[in-house]
Design an enzyme around this catalytic site. Sequence first.
Site, PDB file in Angstrom:
ATOM      1  N   GLY A  43       0.843  -1.184   0.000  1.00 44.62           N
ATOM      2  CA  GLY A  43       0.000   0.000   0.000  1.00 44.62           C
ATOM      3  C   GLY A  43       0.881   1.237   0.000  1.00 44.62           C
ATOM      4  O   GLY A  43       2.050   1.178  -0.375  1.00 44.62           O
ATOM      5  N   LEU A  44       0.335   2.354   0.445  1.00 44.32           N
ATOM      6  CA  LEU A  44       1.117   3.592   0.401  1.00 44.32           C
ATOM      7  C   LEU A  44       2.421   3.453   1.170  1.00 44.32           C
ATOM      8  O   LEU A  44       3.477   3.851   0.687  1.00 44.32           O
ATOM      9  CB  LEU A  44       0.292   4.754   0.960  1.00 44.32           C
ATOM     10  N   ALA A  45       2.375   2.886   2.380  1.00 40.71           N
ATOM     11  CA  ALA A  45       3.594   2.771   3.172  1.00 40.71           C
ATOM     12  C   ALA A  45       4.571   1.777   2.533  1.00 40.71           C
ATOM     13  O   ALA A  45       5.753   2.083   2.352  1.00 40.71           O
ATOM     14  CB  ALA A  45       3.258   2.347   4.603  1.00 40.71           C
ATOM     15  N   GLY A  46       4.079   0.601   2.160  1.00 39.25           N
ATOM     16  CA  GLY A  46       4.953  -0.446   1.645  1.00 39.25           C
ATOM     17  C   GLY A  46       5.527  -0.120   0.282  1.00 39.25           C
ATOM     18  O   GLY A  46       6.733  -0.280   0.050  1.00 39.25           O
ATOM     19  N   ARG A 331     -15.732  12.835  13.802  1.00 42.06           N
ATOM     20  CA  ARG A 331     -16.258  11.509  13.481  1.00 42.06           C
ATOM     21  C   ARG A 331     -16.735  10.727  14.701  1.00 42.06           C
ATOM     22  O   ARG A 331     -17.807  10.130  14.689  1.00 42.06           O
ATOM     23  CB  ARG A 331     -15.174  10.694  12.767  1.00 42.06           C
ATOM     24  N   HIS A 423     -13.741   1.768  10.305  1.00 41.82           N
ATOM     25  CA  HIS A 423     -13.070   2.339   9.142  1.00 41.82           C
ATOM     26  C   HIS A 423     -11.545   2.275   9.230  1.00 41.82           C
ATOM     27  O   HIS A 423     -10.870   2.080   8.235  1.00 41.82           O
ATOM     28  CB  HIS A 423     -13.525   3.796   9.015  1.00 41.82           C
ATOM     29  N   GLU A 447      -0.562   2.350   8.675  1.00 38.39           N
ATOM     30  CA  GLU A 447      -1.647   2.011   9.605  1.00 38.39           C
ATOM     31  C   GLU A 447      -1.260   0.846  10.521  1.00 38.39           C
ATOM     32  O   GLU A 447      -1.812   0.689  11.608  1.00 38.39           O
ATOM     33  CB  GLU A 447      -2.925   1.672   8.822  1.00 38.39           C
ATOM     34  N   ARG A 457      -8.156   9.504  14.505  1.00 35.36           N
ATOM     35  CA  ARG A 457      -7.424  10.056  13.369  1.00 35.36           C
ATOM     36  C   ARG A 457      -8.260  11.112  12.658  1.00 35.36           C
ATOM     37  O   ARG A 457      -9.455  10.935  12.455  1.00 35.36           O
ATOM     38  CB  ARG A 457      -7.069   8.947  12.376  1.00 35.36           C
ATOM     39  N   LEU A 463      -3.303   8.928   4.552  1.00 37.01           N
ATOM     40  CA  LEU A 463      -2.466   8.904   3.350  1.00 37.01           C
ATOM     41  C   LEU A 463      -1.142   9.601   3.652  1.00 37.01           C
ATOM     42  O   LEU A 463      -0.069   9.157   3.246  1.00 37.01           O
ATOM     43  CB  LEU A 463      -3.184   9.608   2.194  1.00 37.01           C
TER      44      LEU A 463
END
Lengths: 659, 262
Positions: A43-46, A331, A423, A447, A457, A463
């Site tokens: 994902g974004l981190a990996g 939220r 979520h 995450e 959060r 992101l």
Amino acid sequence: MSVLNSNIPKGPLAEKWQNHKNSIRLVNPANKRNLDVIVVGTGLAGASAAASLGEMGYNVKAFCFQDSPRRAHSIAAQGGINAAKNYRNDGDSVYRLFYDTIKGGDYRSREANVHRLAEVSVNIIDQCVAQGVPFAREYGGLLDNRSFGGVQVSRTFYAKGQTGQQLLLGAYSALSRQVAAGQVKLYSRHEMMNLVMVDGKARGIIARNLVTGEIERHSAHAVLLCTGGYGNVFYLSTNAMGSNVTATWKAHKKGAFFGNPCFTQIHPTCIPVSGDYQSKLTLMSESLRNDGRIWVPKAKDDKRKPVDIPEEERDYYLERRYPAFGNLVPRDVASRAAKERCDAGYGVGQSKMAVYLDYASAIERYGKAEANKQRLPNADKATILKLGKQVVAAKYGNLFEMYEKITGDNPYETPMRIYPAVHYTMGGLWVDYNLMSNLDGLFVLGEANFSDHGANRLGASALMQGLADGYFVVPYTLGNYLADDIRTGPISTEAPEFEQAEKEVTDTMDRLMSIKGDKTVDYFHKALGKIMWDKCGMARNEQGLKEAISEIKALREAFWKEVRVPGDKNEFNPELEKACRVADFLELGELMCYDALNRNESCGGHFREEYQTEEGEALRDDENYTYVAAWEYKESGEPVLHKETLEFENVKPTTRSYK
Amino acid sequence: MSQNTMNLKLKIWRQKGASTPGKMVDYTLNGVNPEMSFLEMMDVLNQQLIEAGEEPVAFDHDCREGICGMCSMFINGRAHGPMTGTTTCQLHMRHFKDGDTITIEPWRSAAFPVIKDLSVDRSSFDRIIQAGGYVSVNTGAAPDANAIPIPKEDADSAFDAATCIGCGACVATCKNASAMLFVSAKVSQLALLPQGAPERQERALRMVEQMDKEGFGNCTNTGACEVECPKGISIENIARMNREFLRASLVKKKKKAGMAAS
């Protein structure tokens, strides 16, 4: 008592990261060629970490369970990404982004990490634009911004409602470039099944080739887990079907501490459950609360259609309870208020577990304004509504379309039905300032770690954190760790530790296959989800949590006696994949309950019913709970709690109020 | 709201593995709720199969909200089923009728070999991106994001091309199994942006070369891909890629000729 060292650099907050970068050790290019790094998750981190480390010269192996790294669930993020660019000239700064994030997290995150996140946020936008990420632009050709999630500046960069998709495809392209260059070897349709520790250091993983079923050993000098959150412990969530906790849970069982596992974000605007066949929940962007009004009927069990219920018989409960913020409360507050109304019997729809999100008054308001703009002072009602619908379509058209696709209802004509859903998970493996867990050589990004969001959060920050960790933090901090390993040489997969870790995996799978019971994996997953949602969800209490712990224990026992896994372990077998994941969720759920039970306060997404004000608001206990709860796994008996005290030197914790 | 449930006949492609022959198998599924998604209907079928001691149907899926591109069924002869602009995971059973017979097959293309039942191997798409679907910029080397203004129209067009989810519906629906829509979407996105300009020729040549190597067919302009694309990627992108490729080929020839002359 604490065995935790957060390794936060000394010095003033704003200089910590720069000073740290100046003083940490480096690995020269010739030595990088001899060092192997495993990155789990794309994902974004990996993807950003694997690409950046490949560019630097490390030998990277990247793993994902999907058929392509481009499908990691970061792809589904809608709203945007925050960055303290101050392109709006509205007073934004690194400090303000830091402050908003600390406050939004209800003062349960680490100041130094959050400040670093705010600092590197600006570099992320530069990097993504250079990769060709098509962010929204203004007519002058410069980048556009929008407001998000309760902050007072416009700092959110976006690409329509598909920001996560565009950022992930950017990181995926950088990763693909390194694959082509031979710096990254890609293992898609592979799942990490175990962590291998050699002489107290993370030295490899056991992975299963999901197509052939083959069990593989992979060694490296360091292992990075970028495997996302564990929201699917609730069965129903906005996560992808495959999102799971296995990688981090196996690391936890090898000694990595789990930080704040009970901190879960429940998003208030999701499409409600329609039946017991439901497999996942779909988010409707937070931006809809800008113009929509949320209500339930004043009378219980009102069977009329929503449009037939007159204004005075509607309860706009957010506007009633929180006049200052109204429908735009954060939220966690919005979610709890919806639950309160539905629990009290005022919910709507077939299941009675939904509230209305109504655009009728927005359509009328925009219609009138548009009529004025078009110089139509005597426009009739039909014209006004027509114009209003056009304005709303321009702003939210794609979301309205998605709602109609899923529910079959037209939200321009009748209010949408929404309900909160799981979520995001703020909790995750405990890491120090360098993003290394308490196990040497095991780094955790995005995450999957606990680090930056405290107990809640803010929107458009997930992101930011994923990319910050992968592009701009771990490339520095990993070198500092690997500087000791330049003489180590290749790690052999013949070591007995690999043998043992592999045996644990095959034993578990053999056991699962041999049960041949009469209940499906989904049966147990749904049962676990129900316990978690009812007793460790939006509101928790001591009695319920204690019940949940014993119910989960009993369910886990039943799982290992009665589950049926069809097929064979040496083939493509999605049911076996699910069974392995659910086995881990059945252990994680219990830990989450222990954590929620331990935290005798309400903060952010963690609401303990015993700790609330007279008006029903969250009551924090800073004196006793200003700490990160880092849990140690025990083979038998209860998990052991370690505490990392949080020091607030720059921001003074205050009570959040939205009245 | 409450609608009657449906009874369906399903004809599903079953294939044990890439090297074993497959066949269509008939199933009856009763009590289908019209509010279910298509994949939830498949879940229900699979639960029944498992409970009956049979092998469930393998199919790819993940986000179930129309964005990851993992789901990939050919339903009643159409990629992602009868609705336009919709992935299989967002298709709902209310679009079918009681008593319907539904045929479900995998993507069919030589470049997408079947793994099992309805799952196929689309790693050829990854290899095409690896051939040049990126801007060669290392982490940390980027100038300020606002240093290069980009006309909104160009940015929007680039975005429209970039929304491709890489599902492969274009290939599955094309009579030639051409991947031109997929490849052209990435070529276009980067050709429309100044960041992509320095490598645009090399990129077009290399991605097309890889596409051919993977065994995808040629484009004969039937436009079926555009119709079935769940994200509405336009075939204008194919025209743009053809121009990019032609220009790159000519420049390459000239360079070669120049070198030979000198």
